[in-house]
Write a protein that holds these residues in place. Structure first.
Motif: not given
Length: 207
Positions: A67, A76, A79-81, A83, A100, A149, A161, A164
Protein backbone atom coordinates in the motif's frame (compact mmCIF):
# COMPACT_ATOMS: atom_id res chain seq x y z
CA UNK A 1 -22.88 17.61 16.64
CA UNK A 2 -23.73 14.02 15.82
CA UNK A 3 -23.17 12.43 12.44
CA UNK A 4 -26.95 12.28 11.98
CA UNK A 5 -27.29 16.04 12.64
CA UNK A 6 -24.36 16.97 10.42
CA UNK A 7 -25.37 15.01 7.37
CA UNK A 8 -27.84 16.36 4.83
CA UNK A 9 -29.94 13.51 3.55
CA UNK A 10 -27.21 10.88 3.94
CA UNK A 11 -28.21 7.94 6.14
CA UNK A 12 -25.57 7.29 8.79
CA UNK A 13 -26.46 3.61 8.51
CA UNK A 14 -27.66 1.65 5.51
CA UNK A 15 -27.68 -1.89 6.89
CA UNK A 16 -27.75 -4.73 4.39
CA UNK A 17 -31.14 -6.39 4.03
CA UNK A 18 -30.19 -10.03 4.60
CA UNK A 19 -32.02 -13.36 4.83
CA UNK A 20 -30.29 -14.10 8.15
CA UNK A 21 -28.47 -11.75 10.55
CA UNK A 22 -24.86 -10.82 9.71
CA UNK A 23 -22.12 -9.45 11.92
CA UNK A 24 -22.51 -5.63 12.14
CA UNK A 25 -19.09 -5.11 10.52
CA UNK A 26 -20.52 -6.70 7.38
CA UNK A 27 -24.08 -5.45 7.59
CA UNK A 28 -23.07 -1.83 8.21
CA UNK A 29 -20.32 -1.59 5.59
CA UNK A 30 -21.15 0.68 2.68
CA UNK A 31 -19.25 3.06 0.42
CA UNK A 32 -20.35 6.70 0.69
CA UNK A 33 -18.86 9.51 -1.36
CA UNK A 34 -20.14 12.25 0.96
CA UNK A 35 -17.20 12.50 3.37
CA UNK A 36 -16.65 14.97 6.19
CA UNK A 37 -13.62 17.24 5.56
CA UNK A 38 -13.28 17.80 9.32
CA UNK A 39 -12.72 14.15 10.22
CA UNK A 40 -9.12 13.21 11.05
CA UNK A 41 -7.80 9.66 11.38
CA UNK A 42 -5.62 9.20 14.46
CA UNK A 43 -2.24 7.49 14.42
CA UNK A 44 -3.46 4.28 16.05
CA UNK A 45 -6.55 4.14 13.83
CA UNK A 46 -4.40 4.57 10.73
CA UNK A 47 -1.96 1.89 11.82
CA UNK A 48 -4.81 -0.50 12.65
CA UNK A 49 -6.08 -0.37 9.06
CA UNK A 50 -2.83 -1.77 7.74
CA UNK A 51 -2.33 -4.24 10.59
CA UNK A 52 -5.71 -5.65 9.60
CA UNK A 53 -4.56 -5.87 5.99
CA UNK A 54 -1.26 -7.48 7.03
CA UNK A 55 -3.04 -10.35 8.77
CA UNK A 56 -5.20 -11.31 5.81
CA UNK A 57 -4.75 -14.81 4.36
CA UNK A 58 -2.75 -15.21 1.15
CA UNK A 59 -1.69 -18.05 -1.13
CA UNK A 60 1.28 -19.81 0.47
CA UNK A 61 1.60 -16.85 2.85
CA UNK A 62 3.16 -14.89 -0.02
CA UNK A 63 1.57 -11.66 1.28
CA UNK A 64 1.38 -9.88 -2.09
CA UNK A 65 -0.45 -6.77 -0.83
CA UNK A 66 1.40 -3.46 -0.68
CA UNK A 67 0.00 0.00 0.00
CA UNK A 68 0.85 3.63 -0.55
CA UNK A 69 -1.01 5.68 2.03
CA UNK A 70 -1.36 9.28 3.08
CA UNK A 71 -3.61 11.29 5.33
CA UNK A 72 -5.19 14.58 4.24
CA UNK A 73 -2.56 17.31 4.41
CA UNK A 74 0.29 14.95 3.59
CA UNK A 75 2.17 14.95 0.30
CA UNK A 76 1.35 11.30 -0.42
CA UNK A 77 -2.38 12.06 -0.13
CA UNK A 78 -2.06 14.77 -2.78
CA UNK A 79 0.00 12.55 -5.05
CA UNK A 80 -2.51 9.70 -4.87
CA UNK A 81 -5.30 12.23 -5.46
CA UNK A 82 -3.55 13.44 -8.61
CA UNK A 83 -3.82 9.96 -10.16
CA UNK A 84 -7.59 9.61 -9.62
CA UNK A 85 -10.14 9.94 -12.40
CA UNK A 86 -11.85 13.28 -12.81
CA UNK A 87 -15.07 11.95 -11.31
CA UNK A 88 -13.31 10.65 -8.20
CA UNK A 89 -11.17 13.75 -7.72
CA UNK A 90 -14.31 15.79 -7.13
CA UNK A 91 -15.31 14.13 -3.87
CA UNK A 92 -12.16 12.46 -2.52
CA UNK A 93 -10.55 15.73 -1.44
CA UNK A 94 -12.75 15.46 1.69
CA UNK A 95 -11.36 12.03 2.59
CA UNK A 96 -9.30 11.74 5.76
CA UNK A 97 -6.90 9.38 3.97
CA UNK A 98 -6.23 8.00 0.51
CA UNK A 99 -4.70 4.60 -0.11
CA UNK A 100 -3.36 2.96 -3.24
CA UNK A 101 -3.45 -0.85 -3.21
CA UNK A 102 -0.68 -2.62 -5.15
CA UNK A 103 -0.32 -6.36 -5.76
CA UNK A 104 2.89 -8.28 -6.25
CA UNK A 105 2.33 -10.23 -9.46
CA UNK A 106 5.87 -11.54 -10.18
CA UNK A 107 7.94 -13.45 -7.62
CA UNK A 108 11.65 -13.15 -6.80
CA UNK A 109 12.48 -15.68 -9.55
CA UNK A 110 10.69 -13.68 -12.23
CA UNK A 111 7.77 -16.12 -12.37
CA UNK A 112 4.12 -15.08 -12.31
CA UNK A 113 2.95 -15.05 -8.67
CA UNK A 114 -0.32 -16.97 -8.38
CA UNK A 115 -3.27 -15.18 -6.82
CA UNK A 116 -1.47 -11.88 -6.25
CA UNK A 117 -4.54 -9.78 -7.02
CA UNK A 118 -6.71 -12.10 -4.95
CA UNK A 119 -4.34 -11.64 -2.01
CA UNK A 120 -4.56 -7.87 -2.34
CA UNK A 121 -8.35 -8.12 -2.43
CA UNK A 122 -8.42 -10.15 0.78
CA UNK A 123 -6.06 -7.73 2.52
CA UNK A 124 -8.04 -4.71 1.36
CA UNK A 125 -11.31 -6.19 2.57
CA UNK A 126 -9.67 -6.61 5.98
CA UNK A 127 -8.64 -2.95 5.82
CA UNK A 128 -12.16 -1.88 4.90
CA UNK A 129 -13.76 -3.87 7.71
CA UNK A 130 -11.26 -2.48 10.21
CA UNK A 131 -12.30 0.98 9.04
CA UNK A 132 -15.90 0.08 9.90
CA UNK A 133 -14.74 -1.10 13.33
CA UNK A 134 -13.02 2.28 13.81
CA UNK A 135 -16.24 4.16 13.01
CA UNK A 136 -14.99 5.14 9.56
CA UNK A 137 -16.13 4.57 5.99
CA UNK A 138 -14.06 3.29 3.08
CA UNK A 139 -14.86 3.66 -0.61
CA UNK A 140 -12.86 1.52 -3.04
CA UNK A 141 -12.23 2.87 -6.53
CA UNK A 142 -11.11 1.45 -9.85
CA UNK A 143 -11.16 4.98 -11.29
CA UNK A 144 -7.50 5.97 -11.28
CA UNK A 145 -4.66 6.05 -13.81
CA UNK A 146 -2.47 3.00 -13.20
CA UNK A 147 0.34 4.26 -15.42
CA UNK A 148 0.31 7.63 -13.68
CA UNK A 149 0.39 5.93 -10.28
CA UNK A 150 3.28 3.72 -11.34
CA UNK A 151 5.27 6.73 -12.55
CA UNK A 152 4.36 8.95 -9.59
CA UNK A 153 5.53 6.43 -7.00
CA UNK A 154 8.19 4.54 -9.00
CA UNK A 155 6.31 1.26 -8.55
CA UNK A 156 8.54 -1.63 -9.71
CA UNK A 157 7.40 -3.75 -12.69
CA UNK A 158 6.80 -6.83 -10.53
CA UNK A 159 4.01 -4.95 -8.76
CA UNK A 160 0.69 -3.84 -10.23
CA UNK A 161 -1.43 -0.95 -8.89
CA UNK A 162 -4.97 -2.30 -8.62
CA UNK A 163 -7.22 -0.21 -6.38
CA UNK A 164 -7.55 3.17 -4.69
CA UNK A 165 -9.42 3.62 -1.41
CA UNK A 166 -10.82 6.78 0.17
CA UNK A 167 -11.31 6.59 3.95
CA UNK A 168 -13.06 9.07 6.21
CA UNK A 169 -16.12 10.05 8.17
CA UNK A 170 -19.63 10.52 6.82
CA UNK A 171 -20.28 14.06 5.65
CA UNK A 172 -22.89 16.09 3.83
CA UNK A 173 -24.29 15.87 0.31
CA UNK A 174 -24.51 19.65 0.17
CA UNK A 175 -22.79 20.89 -2.97
CA UNK A 176 -22.46 17.44 -4.51
CA UNK A 177 -23.54 16.96 -8.14
CA UNK A 178 -27.05 15.57 -8.37
CA UNK A 179 -25.86 12.27 -9.88
CA UNK A 180 -23.64 11.66 -6.84
CA UNK A 181 -26.27 12.82 -4.39
CA UNK A 182 -28.69 10.30 -5.89
CA UNK A 183 -26.13 7.51 -5.41
CA UNK A 184 -25.74 8.40 -1.73
CA UNK A 185 -29.47 8.00 -1.15
CA UNK A 186 -29.94 4.89 -3.29
CA UNK A 187 -30.81 1.72 -1.32
CA UNK A 188 -28.16 -0.98 -1.21
CA UNK A 189 -29.14 -3.94 -3.36
CA UNK A 190 -27.63 -7.31 -4.20
CA UNK A 191 -28.65 -10.25 -6.34
CA UNK A 192 -30.62 -12.88 -4.39
CA UNK A 193 -28.80 -15.93 -3.03
CA UNK A 194 -30.79 -18.06 -5.48
CA UNK A 195 -28.81 -16.42 -8.32
CA UNK A 196 -25.45 -16.91 -6.63
CA UNK A 197 -25.28 -20.26 -4.83
CA UNK A 198 -26.11 -23.54 -6.55
CA UNK A 199 -26.30 -27.20 -5.55
CA UNK A 200 -26.49 -30.47 -7.47
CA UNK A 201 -26.08 -28.81 -10.86
CA UNK A 202 -25.30 -25.37 -12.19
CA UNK A 203 -28.25 -23.02 -11.87
CA UNK A 204 -30.11 -25.06 -9.25
CA UNK A 205 -30.45 -22.72 -6.25
CA UNK A 206 -29.10 -23.89 -2.92
CA UNK A 207 -31.08 -21.27 -1.01
Amino acid sequence: MSAEEFTVGVPASKPAQTSVPLHPLLAERWSPRALDPAVVIGDDQFTALFEAARWAPSWGNTQPARYLAGRRGEETFDRIHSTLSRGNKGWTSNAAALVLGVARVVDEDGERLPYGEYGLALATQNLVLQAVAEGLYAHQMAGFDRDAARAEFAIPPEFEPIIAVAIGGLGSTEGMPERLREKELRPRVRKPLSDLVFTGTWGQPRF
